[in-house]
Design a protein around this motif. Structure first.
Motif, short mmCIF file in Angstrom:
data_model
loop_
_atom_site.label_atom_id
_atom_site.label_comp_id
_atom_site.label_asym_id
_atom_site.label_seq_id
_atom_site.Cartn_x
_atom_site.Cartn_y
_atom_site.Cartn_z
N VAL A 113 29.16 49.68 -25.09
CA VAL A 113 29.91 48.75 -25.91
C VAL A 113 29.93 49.24 -27.35
CG1 VAL A 113 30.07 46.37 -26.76
CG2 VAL A 113 29.24 46.82 -24.43
N ARG A 158 33.81 49.28 -23.54
CA ARG A 158 34.00 47.89 -23.93
C ARG A 158 33.87 47.80 -25.45
NH1 ARG A 158 33.23 44.36 -19.71
NH2 ARG A 158 34.50 43.00 -21.03
N SER A 199 28.84 43.16 -20.26
CA SER A 199 29.24 44.56 -20.44
C SER A 199 29.47 45.26 -19.11
CB SER A 199 28.16 45.32 -21.21
OG SER A 199 27.00 45.54 -20.40
N ASP A 246 38.84 42.02 -25.90
CA ASP A 246 37.78 42.40 -24.98
C ASP A 246 36.60 41.42 -25.04
OD1 ASP A 246 36.31 43.75 -23.11
OD2 ASP A 246 36.04 45.56 -24.28
N ILE A 247 35.58 41.72 -25.83
CA ILE A 247 34.39 40.88 -25.93
C ILE A 247 34.34 40.26 -27.33
CG2 ILE A 247 31.89 40.76 -25.71
CD1 ILE A 247 31.98 43.28 -24.03
#
Length: 340
Positions: free
Chosen positions: A195, A221, A190, A236-237
Motif C-alpha cells: 500500500v 493499493r 489491503s 481505492d482505500i
C-alpha cells in the motif's frame, strides 16, 4: 441519559451517563505511571469483548498442504466502562483487590459489590500503566432511562485534534493506540498487497509499519486521507475519521475504508506545525518569520503492538492465512519492527 442499577436489588450504581464510542486505548497498557480516566465524567462506553482470548477450533482444516488455524473469540462481551467518579452505591471486595503497586488491575475478577445486596457488579482498574476505569458486568447491572439534557452530538466540522506529542515530549499513547487500530484495518483491506501512502504526516505514522509487515513489491493499493473538509478524489482505500461519540465512520465511495480516531485524523488533515513569529531587527510588525516546527521525540513513531493484536483478533480477515501469519509473527516477537 441512563443510570445503571443493580440487576439483583435495583439500587443505583452510577450517576446519569450518556453513551460514547469506545476509545481505541481502552485495552492499552502504557508505561509505569498513573494514567488518567479512560472516559470523561458523565459518559459510558460498551466494550464488545475486553480481555478476550482465542481458542483453536478442532479439527483444523488444511488447504494445499497449509494448516488453516481457525480461532474463536471467547470472554465476557459487552462490559460497560464508566469513569471511576461516576460510580455510586458500591463497596470493595477485599480478597479481589490485586494489582502491582499503585492500585488494582482487575486480574481477580469483579472487585466491587453492590452495597445493598453484596452482589459483585463491577471491576475497578486504576493500577499504574492502566487507564482508570470501572467496568460494569453486563449481567449484574441494567440500564434505567432517566430524565436529563439530551446529549448533543457534535458536527463533523467541530472535531478536535489531538497532538502527537504529550506534554513530557514523548509520543502520545493515544496516537500509538489509534494508529494500531487503523493499521490492523489497513492490513485487512489491503489483501496482503503493498500500500502506498501520501507524503507527510500520514507517511510518518504508517509507512514504517507497511515496510515491516507487507511484501516489498511495488504498491498495488493506495491510501488517501479523506473526510470532512477534504476534497481529494477517492478511488481505492480511504483513511477517514470515526466519530468520537457515535462511533460512526465518515461515509465515502472508496473501494475500502480505514477508520481512524477523530482526534488523530483531524491533526493529520489540518494541523500545520510551522510557527509564524514576529520578525526581528526593525522589520514591520506585520512581517512574520517561518520558524522550524517543534522538535519531535528522538525515537521513531510506533503503533501499540498490544492494541494492534487485539484489534486483529476482532476482524474476520485474520482467518486468512497471510494475515494470520502476520498476527503470529507479531505475537511471537512483540518487540519487532514497527512495534519497537
Amino acid at each position: 441519559m441512563v443510570v445503571f442499577a443493580c440487576a439483583e436489588c435495583g439500587a443505583a450504581m452510577t450517576t446519569k451517563v450518556a453513551r460514547v464510542a469506545l476509545p481505541d486505548h481502552s485495552g492499552q497498557k502504557y508505561g509505569h505511571g498513573l494514567l488518567p480516566s479512560l472516559l470523561e465524567p458523565g459518559t459510558y462506553a460498551v466494550d464488545p469483548g475486553d480481555g478476550q482470548s482465542w481458542e483453536p477450533l478442532k479439527p483444523e482444516p488444511e488447504a494445499q498442504g497449509v494448516r488453516l488455524l481457525t480461532y474463536c473469540i471467547s470472554g465476557a462481551p459487552n462490559r460497560i466502562g464508566i469513569a471511576p467518579g461516576d460510580v455510586r452505591g458500591t463497596v470493595f471486595i477485599p480478597e479481589r483487590l490485586g494489582g502491582c503497586c499503585c492500585g488494582w488491575d482487575g486480574q481477580y475478577g469483579p472487585n466491587l459489590a453492590c452495597a445493598r445486596c453484596d452482589r459483585p457488579v463491577a471491576t475497578r482498574v486504576d493500577d499504574c500503566g492502566f487507564w482508570q476505569v470501572v467496568w460494569l458486568e453486563p449481567e449484574a447491572v441494567r440500564p434505567v432511562a432517566v430524565g436529563g439534557p439530551v446529549q448533543r452530538v457534535i458536527d463533523w466540522a467541530e472535531l478536535q485534534s489531538i497532538p502527537p506529542v504529550d506534554p513530557r515530549g514523548f509520543w502520545s499513547p493515544l496516537w500509538e493506540a489509534a494508529a494500531a487500530v487503523a493499521l490492523a484495518h489497513l492490513l485487512a483491506v489491503s489483501g496482503g498487497k503493498r500500500v502506498s501512502v501520501p507524503e507527510g504526516p500520514v507517511a510518518q505514522v504508517f509507512r514504517r509499519a507497511i515496510d515491516s509487515l507487507l511484501p516489498p513489491e511495488p504498491p498495488e493499493r493506495h491510501l488517501v486521507l479523506a473526510g470532512p473538509g477534504l476534497s481529494a478524489a477517492i478511488t481505492d482505500i480511504a483513511l477517514v475519521p470515526r466519530h468520537p461519540q457515535t462511533g460512526e465512520v465518515w461515509p465515502c465511495d472508496a473501494g475500502a475504508v480505514v477508520p481512524l480516531s477523530a482526534g488523530v485524523w483531524t491533526y493529520l488533515a489540518f494541523n500545520d506545525d510551522r510557527r509564524l513569529v514576529p520578525a526581528a531587527y526593525g522589520m514591520p510588525a506585520v512581517v512574520r518569520r517561518d520558524d522550524p516546527p517543534p522538535l519531535l521525540p528522538s525515537s521513531p513513531f510506533r503503533p501499540d503492538g498490544r492494541v494492534f493484536l487485539s484489534t486483529l483478533e476482532r476482524l474476520a480477515a485474520v482467518r486468512q492465512p497471510w494475515l494470520r501469519r502476520i498476527y503470529d509473527r507479531v505475537k511471537d516477537r512483540p518487540h519487532m519492527d514497527p512495534f519497537a
